[in-house]
Design a protein around this motif. Sequence first.
Motif, PDB file in Angstrom:
ATOM      1  N   ALA A  82      -0.122 -10.518  29.803  1.00 57.87           N
ATOM      2  CA  ALA A  82      -0.048 -10.026  31.166  1.00 57.87           C
ATOM      3  C   ALA A  82      -1.053  -8.949  31.534  1.00 57.87           C
ATOM      4  CB  ALA A  82       1.362  -9.516  31.451  1.00 57.87           C
ATOM      5  N   GLY A  83      -1.458  -8.141  30.598  1.00 50.72           N
ATOM      6  CA  GLY A  83      -2.350  -7.032  30.916  1.00 50.72           C
ATOM      7  C   GLY A  83      -3.586  -7.469  31.667  1.00 50.72           C
ATOM      8  N   ALA A  84      -4.246  -8.484  31.180  1.00 50.17           N
ATOM      9  CA  ALA A  84      -5.461  -8.975  31.833  1.00 50.17           C
ATOM     10  C   ALA A  84      -5.155  -9.523  33.216  1.00 50.17           C
ATOM     11  CB  ALA A  84      -6.112 -10.051  30.976  1.00 50.17           C
ATOM     12  N   TYR A  85      -4.029 -10.174  33.359  1.00 47.63           N
ATOM     13  CA  TYR A  85      -3.678 -10.764  34.647  1.00 47.63           C
ATOM     14  C   TYR A  85      -3.254  -9.708  35.660  1.00 47.63           C
ATOM     15  CZ  TYR A  85      -3.827 -14.977  31.819  1.00 47.63           C
ATOM     16  OH  TYR A  85      -4.222 -15.971  30.971  1.00 47.63           O
ATOM     17  N   LEU A  86      -2.590  -8.668  35.208  1.00 40.51           N
ATOM     18  CA  LEU A  86      -2.173  -7.599  36.122  1.00 40.51           C
ATOM     19  C   LEU A  86      -3.377  -6.933  36.782  1.00 40.51           C
ATOM     20  CD1 LEU A  86       0.743  -5.815  34.241  1.00 40.51           C
ATOM     21  CD2 LEU A  86       0.892  -7.098  36.366  1.00 40.51           C
ATOM     22  N   THR A  87      -4.460  -6.803  36.037  1.00 41.40           N
ATOM     23  CA  THR A  87      -5.650  -6.145  36.587  1.00 41.40           C
ATOM     24  C   THR A  87      -6.338  -6.996  37.652  1.00 41.40           C
ATOM     25  OG1 THR A  87      -7.077  -6.977  34.812  1.00 41.40           O
ATOM     26  CG2 THR A  87      -6.047  -4.803  34.490  1.00 41.40           C
ATOM     27  N   GLU A  88      -6.033  -8.290  37.699  1.00 42.07           N
ATOM     28  CA  GLU A  88      -6.585  -9.164  38.735  1.00 42.07           C
ATOM     29  C   GLU A  88      -5.809  -9.061  40.046  1.00 42.07           C
ATOM     30  OE1 GLU A  88      -8.358 -12.955  36.269  1.00 42.07           O
ATOM     31  OE2 GLU A  88      -6.260 -13.044  36.892  1.00 42.07           O
ATOM     32  N   MET A  89      -4.604  -8.548  39.981  1.00 44.17           N
ATOM     33  CA  MET A  89      -3.721  -8.481  41.147  1.00 44.17           C
ATOM     34  C   MET A  89      -3.980  -7.258  41.994  1.00 44.17           C
ATOM     35  SD  MET A  89       0.120  -9.283  39.951  1.00 44.17           S
ATOM     36  CE  MET A  89       0.335 -10.459  38.657  1.00 44.17           C
ATOM     37  N   ASP A  90      -3.527  -7.351  43.225  1.00 45.30           N
ATOM     38  CA  ASP A  90      -3.454  -6.184  44.091  1.00 45.30           C
ATOM     39  C   ASP A  90      -2.557  -5.167  43.381  1.00 45.30           C
ATOM     40  OD1 ASP A  90      -3.349  -4.788  46.834  1.00 45.30           O
ATOM     41  OD2 ASP A  90      -1.227  -5.226  46.437  1.00 45.30           O
ATOM     42  N   LEU A  91      -2.926  -3.897  43.416  1.00 44.53           N
ATOM     43  CA  LEU A  91      -2.212  -2.861  42.675  1.00 44.53           C
ATOM     44  C   LEU A  91      -0.733  -2.785  43.050  1.00 44.53           C
ATOM     45  CD1 LEU A  91      -2.578  -0.676  40.540  1.00 44.53           C
ATOM     46  CD2 LEU A  91      -3.195   0.902  42.366  1.00 44.53           C
ATOM     47  N   ARG A  92      -0.424  -2.870  44.328  1.00 39.02           N
ATOM     48  CA  ARG A  92       0.982  -2.784  44.764  1.00 39.02           C
ATOM     49  C   ARG A  92       1.794  -3.977  44.252  1.00 39.02           C
ATOM     50  NH1 ARG A  92       1.461   1.875  46.636  1.00 39.02           N
ATOM     51  NH2 ARG A  92       0.154   2.721  48.271  1.00 39.02           N
ATOM     52  N   LYS A  93       1.192  -5.163  44.308  1.00 43.15           N
ATOM     53  CA  LYS A  93       1.891  -6.358  43.825  1.00 43.15           C
ATOM     54  C   LYS A  93       2.091  -6.256  42.313  1.00 43.15           C
ATOM     55  CE  LYS A  93       3.017 -10.894  44.612  1.00 43.15           C
ATOM     56  NZ  LYS A  93       2.895 -11.812  45.714  1.00 43.15           N
ATOM     57  N   ALA A  94       1.071  -5.789  41.597  1.00 42.52           N
ATOM     58  CA  ALA A  94       1.187  -5.619  40.148  1.00 42.52           C
ATOM     59  C   ALA A  94       2.319  -4.650  39.814  1.00 42.52           C
ATOM     60  CB  ALA A  94      -0.137  -5.131  39.565  1.00 42.52           C
ATOM     61  N   ALA A  95       2.433  -3.566  40.581  1.00 42.87           N
ATOM     62  CA  ALA A  95       3.505  -2.593  40.355  1.00 42.87           C
ATOM     63  C   ALA A  95       4.869  -3.237  40.589  1.00 42.87           C
ATOM     64  CB  ALA A  95       3.324  -1.379  41.261  1.00 42.87           C
ATOM     65  N   GLN A  96       4.991  -4.050  41.627  1.00 45.37           N
ATOM     66  CA  GLN A  96       6.253  -4.736  41.907  1.00 45.37           C
ATOM     67  C   GLN A  96       6.614  -5.700  40.779  1.00 45.37           C
ATOM     68  OE1 GLN A  96       5.348  -6.577  45.670  1.00 45.37           O
ATOM     69  NE2 GLN A  96       6.092  -4.831  46.856  1.00 45.37           N
ATOM     70  N   VAL A  97       5.608  -6.356  40.243  1.00 43.66           N
ATOM     71  CA  VAL A  97       5.838  -7.294  39.138  1.00 43.66           C
ATOM     72  C   VAL A  97       6.339  -6.544  37.907  1.00 43.66           C
ATOM     73  CG1 VAL A  97       4.673  -8.862  37.523  1.00 43.66           C
ATOM     74  CG2 VAL A  97       4.206  -9.025  39.979  1.00 43.66           C
ATOM     75  N   VAL A  98       5.691  -5.455  37.549  1.00 41.40           N
ATOM     76  CA  VAL A  98       6.090  -4.681  36.367  1.00 41.40           C
ATOM     77  C   VAL A  98       7.491  -4.089  36.563  1.00 41.40           C
ATOM     78  CG1 VAL A  98       5.536  -2.674  34.917  1.00 41.40           C
ATOM     79  CG2 VAL A  98       3.718  -4.212  35.670  1.00 41.40           C
ATOM     80  N   GLU A  99       7.807  -3.645  37.768  1.00 43.04           N
ATOM     81  CA  GLU A  99       9.138  -3.085  38.058  1.00 43.04           C
ATOM     82  C   GLU A  99      10.247  -4.092  37.766  1.00 43.04           C
ATOM     83  OE1 GLU A  99       8.038  -0.110  41.780  1.00 43.04           O
ATOM     84  OE2 GLU A  99       8.949  -2.055  42.189  1.00 43.04           O
ATOM     85  N   ARG A 100       9.961  -5.364  37.935  1.00 41.14           N
ATOM     86  CA  ARG A 100      10.977  -6.398  37.767  1.00 41.14           C
ATOM     87  C   ARG A 100      11.078  -6.919  36.330  1.00 41.14           C
ATOM     88  NH1 ARG A 100       9.510  -5.910  42.787  1.00 41.14           N
ATOM     89  NH2 ARG A 100      10.840  -6.553  44.515  1.00 41.14           N
ATOM     90  N   MET A 101      10.190  -6.461  35.466  1.00 42.08           N
ATOM     91  CA  MET A 101      10.234  -6.882  34.066  1.00 42.08           C
ATOM     92  C   MET A 101      11.277  -6.076  33.302  1.00 42.08           C
ATOM     93  SD  MET A 101       6.252  -7.182  33.004  1.00 42.08           S
ATOM     94  CE  MET A 101       5.217  -8.467  33.664  1.00 42.08           C
ATOM     95  N   GLU A 102      11.696  -6.621  32.169  1.00 45.57           N
ATOM     96  CA  GLU A 102      12.544  -5.860  31.260  1.00 45.57           C
ATOM     97  C   GLU A 102      11.736  -4.642  30.814  1.00 45.57           C
ATOM     98  OE1 GLU A 102      15.710  -6.389  30.273  1.00 45.57           O
ATOM     99  OE2 GLU A 102      15.832  -8.132  31.590  1.00 45.57           O
ATOM    100  N   SER A 103      12.383  -3.511  30.645  1.00 43.41           N
ATOM    101  CA  SER A 103      11.690  -2.265  30.324  1.00 43.41           C
ATOM    102  C   SER A 103      10.821  -2.364  29.078  1.00 43.41           C
ATOM    103  CB  SER A 103      12.700  -1.134  30.128  1.00 43.41           C
ATOM    104  OG  SER A 103      13.432  -0.935  31.297  1.00 43.41           O
ATOM    105  N   ASP A 104      11.339  -2.994  28.025  1.00 49.09           N
ATOM    106  CA  ASP A 104      10.546  -3.090  26.801  1.00 49.09           C
ATOM    107  C   ASP A 104       9.305  -3.960  26.991  1.00 49.09           C
ATOM    108  OD1 ASP A 104      12.263  -5.296  27.049  1.00 49.09           O
ATOM    109  OD2 ASP A 104      12.448  -5.574  24.891  1.00 49.09           O
ATOM    110  N   SER A 105       9.425  -5.034  27.778  1.00 46.29           N
ATOM    111  CA  SER A 105       8.255  -5.877  28.065  1.00 46.29           C
ATOM    112  C   SER A 105       7.246  -5.117  28.915  1.00 46.29           C
ATOM    113  CB  SER A 105       8.681  -7.146  28.812  1.00 46.29           C
ATOM    114  OG  SER A 105       9.520  -7.934  28.027  1.00 46.29           O
TER     115      SER A 105
END
Length: 166
Positions: free
Chosen positions: A81-104
């Motif tokens: 995911a790291g490489a893919y998150l950097t391709e996203m809009d920052l706000r959308k990437a933050a929303q995606v990470v917020e919805r992940m399990e904390s350890d992931s």
Amino acid sequence: MEQNMNRAVESMVSAKPDYTGEIIAIIRSPISPSVMRERLEDYHEKDIAEVLPALTSAERKKLYRILEPDMLSNILEGAEAGAYLTEMDLRKAAQVVERMESDSALEILSRLDRDQKSNLIECMDETSQKELALMASFDEDEIGSKMTTNYISIQTGLTVKQAMSA
């Protein structure tokens, strides 16, 4: 005749659906974003995650814009995911990470460089920031680093069947 029938049955059983090809075809098709999202929702997130490396950056960005953060978080938990998150809009990437399990989320954030990680965390909601900070405060060999803040709460006095239903 029976031998031909057996071969036909074996062929049907051994033939695996080409989900990769189907998903790529959907993403590359000129259909509307809403129809594309609807079609992609029929596939498991893991199957979509497996397709990401085969897509161009532009195709992945199209996918990020179309899919909801909940679905993207499930897809990216099964990918690098790291490489893919950097391709996203920052706000959308933050929303995606917020919805992940904390350890992931912590594992993915640990793979980003300091600036990317800091910018992403700044865009997250306060609750998610606190949860990640709590999880990050434990050393890797401590049980707290493996815990999650997700839990299920049910009423006391329920039967097993009622509890499962609740």
